[in-house]
Design a protein around this motif. Structure first.
Motif, PDB file in Angstrom:
ATOM      1  N   GLU A   3       0.835  -1.201   0.000  1.00  0.00           N
ATOM      2  CA  GLU A   3       0.000   0.000   0.000  1.00  0.00           C
ATOM      3  C   GLU A   3       0.874   1.258   0.000  1.00  0.00           C
ATOM      4  OE1 GLU A   3      -3.030   2.214   3.054  1.00  0.00           O
ATOM      5  OE2 GLU A   3      -3.208   0.030   2.871  1.00  0.00           O
ATOM      6  N   ALA A   4       1.947   1.245   0.771  1.00  0.00           N
ATOM      7  CA  ALA A   4       2.849   2.402   0.818  1.00  0.00           C
ATOM      8  C   ALA A   4       3.516   2.611  -0.544  1.00  0.00           C
ATOM      9  CB  ALA A   4       3.913   2.210   1.894  1.00  0.00           C
ATOM     10  N   LEU A   5       3.920   1.523  -1.212  1.00  0.00           N
ATOM     11  CA  LEU A   5       4.520   1.655  -2.536  1.00  0.00           C
ATOM     12  C   LEU A   5       3.537   2.279  -3.514  1.00  0.00           C
ATOM     13  CD1 LEU A   5       6.409  -1.760  -2.808  1.00  0.00           C
ATOM     14  CD2 LEU A   5       7.429   0.504  -2.498  1.00  0.00           C
ATOM     15  N   THR A   6       2.303   1.840  -3.448  1.00  0.00           N
ATOM     16  CA  THR A   6       1.270   2.395  -4.326  1.00  0.00           C
ATOM     17  C   THR A   6       1.045   3.871  -4.018  1.00  0.00           C
ATOM     18  OG1 THR A   6       0.220   0.230  -4.504  1.00  0.00           O
ATOM     19  CG2 THR A   6      -1.126   2.145  -5.079  1.00  0.00           C
ATOM     20  N   VAL A  92      11.955  -2.228  11.847  1.00  0.00           N
ATOM     21  CA  VAL A  92      10.640  -1.623  11.680  1.00  0.00           C
ATOM     22  C   VAL A  92       9.767  -1.935  12.892  1.00  0.00           C
ATOM     23  CG1 VAL A  92       8.627  -1.464  10.189  1.00  0.00           C
ATOM     24  CG2 VAL A  92      10.862  -1.936   9.201  1.00  0.00           C
ATOM     25  N   PRO A  93       9.572  -0.938  13.758  1.00  0.00           N
ATOM     26  CA  PRO A  93       8.684  -1.169  14.893  1.00  0.00           C
ATOM     27  C   PRO A  93       7.226  -1.206  14.425  1.00  0.00           C
ATOM     28  CG  PRO A  93       9.429   1.102  14.879  1.00  0.00           C
ATOM     29  CD  PRO A  93      10.126   0.404  13.752  1.00  0.00           C
ATOM     30  N   TYR A  98       5.910   3.082   6.435  1.00  0.00           N
ATOM     31  CA  TYR A  98       6.664   2.664   5.258  1.00  0.00           C
ATOM     32  C   TYR A  98       6.766   3.782   4.238  1.00  0.00           C
ATOM     33  CZ  TYR A  98       6.576  -2.180   6.834  1.00  0.00           C
ATOM     34  OH  TYR A  98       6.752  -3.340   7.547  1.00  0.00           O
ATOM     35  N   ASP A  99       5.767   4.674   4.212  1.00  0.00           N
ATOM     36  CA  ASP A  99       5.793   5.777   3.248  1.00  0.00           C
ATOM     37  C   ASP A  99       6.919   6.767   3.553  1.00  0.00           C
ATOM     38  OD1 ASP A  99       4.352   6.591   5.578  1.00  0.00           O
ATOM     39  OD2 ASP A  99       3.398   8.212   4.458  1.00  0.00           O
ATOM     40  N   VAL A 100       7.501   6.686   4.737  1.00  0.00           N
ATOM     41  CA  VAL A 100       8.661   7.497   5.093  1.00  0.00           C
ATOM     42  C   VAL A 100       9.946   6.667   4.960  1.00  0.00           C
ATOM     43  CG1 VAL A 100       9.788   8.766   6.968  1.00  0.00           C
ATOM     44  CG2 VAL A 100       7.309   8.965   6.632  1.00  0.00           C
ATOM     45  N   ALA A 104      13.345   7.184   2.093  1.00  0.00           N
ATOM     46  CA  ALA A 104      14.634   7.484   2.735  1.00  0.00           C
ATOM     47  C   ALA A 104      15.642   6.378   2.441  1.00  0.00           C
ATOM     48  CB  ALA A 104      14.443   7.650   4.243  1.00  0.00           C
ATOM     49  N   SER A 105      15.193   5.138   2.439  1.00  0.00           N
ATOM     50  CA  SER A 105      16.080   4.007   2.164  1.00  0.00           C
ATOM     51  C   SER A 105      16.512   3.995   0.700  1.00  0.00           C
ATOM     52  CB  SER A 105      15.388   2.692   2.526  1.00  0.00           C
ATOM     53  OG  SER A 105      15.089   2.665   3.908  1.00  0.00           O
ATOM     54  N   VAL A 106      15.582   4.262  -0.200  1.00  0.00           N
ATOM     55  CA  VAL A 106      15.917   4.332  -1.629  1.00  0.00           C
ATOM     56  C   VAL A 106      16.959   5.424  -1.859  1.00  0.00           C
ATOM     57  CG1 VAL A 106      15.007   5.036  -3.887  1.00  0.00           C
ATOM     58  CG2 VAL A 106      13.770   3.345  -2.506  1.00  0.00           C
ATOM     59  N   GLU A 107      16.743   6.581  -1.255  1.00  0.00           N
ATOM     60  CA  GLU A 107      17.684   7.693  -1.408  1.00  0.00           C
ATOM     61  C   GLU A 107      19.070   7.308  -0.882  1.00  0.00           C
ATOM     62  OE1 GLU A 107      18.212  12.196   0.270  1.00  0.00           O
ATOM     63  OE2 GLU A 107      16.187  11.527  -0.214  1.00  0.00           O
ATOM     64  N   ALA A 108      19.106   6.606   0.248  1.00  0.00           N
ATOM     65  CA  ALA A 108      20.390   6.196   0.829  1.00  0.00           C
ATOM     66  C   ALA A 108      21.104   5.192  -0.079  1.00  0.00           C
ATOM     67  CB  ALA A 108      20.174   5.608   2.223  1.00  0.00           C
ATOM     68  N   VAL A 109      20.382   4.265  -0.670  1.00  0.00           N
ATOM     69  CA  VAL A 109      20.988   3.291  -1.587  1.00  0.00           C
ATOM     70  C   VAL A 109      21.571   4.011  -2.794  1.00  0.00           C
ATOM     71  CG1 VAL A 109      20.491   1.416  -3.217  1.00  0.00           C
ATOM     72  CG2 VAL A 109      19.611   1.287  -0.890  1.00  0.00           C
TER      73      VAL A 109
END
Length: 127
Positions: A3-6, A92-93, A98-100, A104-109
């Motif tokens: 859902e977050a990806l969408t 992930v608590p 996930y929308d945050v 952020a993870s994609v940008e870091a990669v």
């Protein structure tokens, strides 16, 4: 997580390992969430290293080490001497957004890939 990806406007497909494949800035990345134990979100990708980049494996591994130690979230490694692998792992608590975390993870990669590539280019003798 789908859902977050969408919501982020990211189309995805599921690969044979049950990872979600996404495309960002014409780069193929993968998103994985572990269901066992504490929640873990991993965003990762692999890139073939161009043959014309500095072929010195010491330089390639040194650049990977440098980026890993200076980019707090990213882990950079060289696989089979020809593949650059970059991953960002997040614990992930419950209730995490996930929308945050995903952007952020994609940008870091992608930042780690860019930093590694720049180190390699800077290490090459001028022609």
């Amino acid at each position: 997580m789908q859902e977050a990806l969408t919501q982020l406007g990211l189309d995805y497909t599921t690969d044979n390992d049950a990872d979600l494949a996404i495309s960002v800035n014409d780069q193929q990345l993968y998103v994985r969430v572990s269901d066992d134990g504490p929640g873990l979100l991993r965003v990762f990708g692999q890139w073939q290293i161009q043959a014309d980049l500095n072929p010195d494996q010491g330089v390639r591994f040194g650049a990977a080490h440098h980026v890993t130690t200076t980019h707090v979230l990213a882990k950079v490694s060289i696989l089979e001497e020809t593949t650059l692998a970059v991953a960002v792992d997040n614990i992930v608590p419950e209730g995490a957004r996930y929308d945050v975390l995903i952007p952020a993870s994609v940008e870091a990669v992608l930042a780690a890939v860019g930093a590694w590539h720049q180190l390699i280019v800077d290490s090459m003798p001028e022609s």
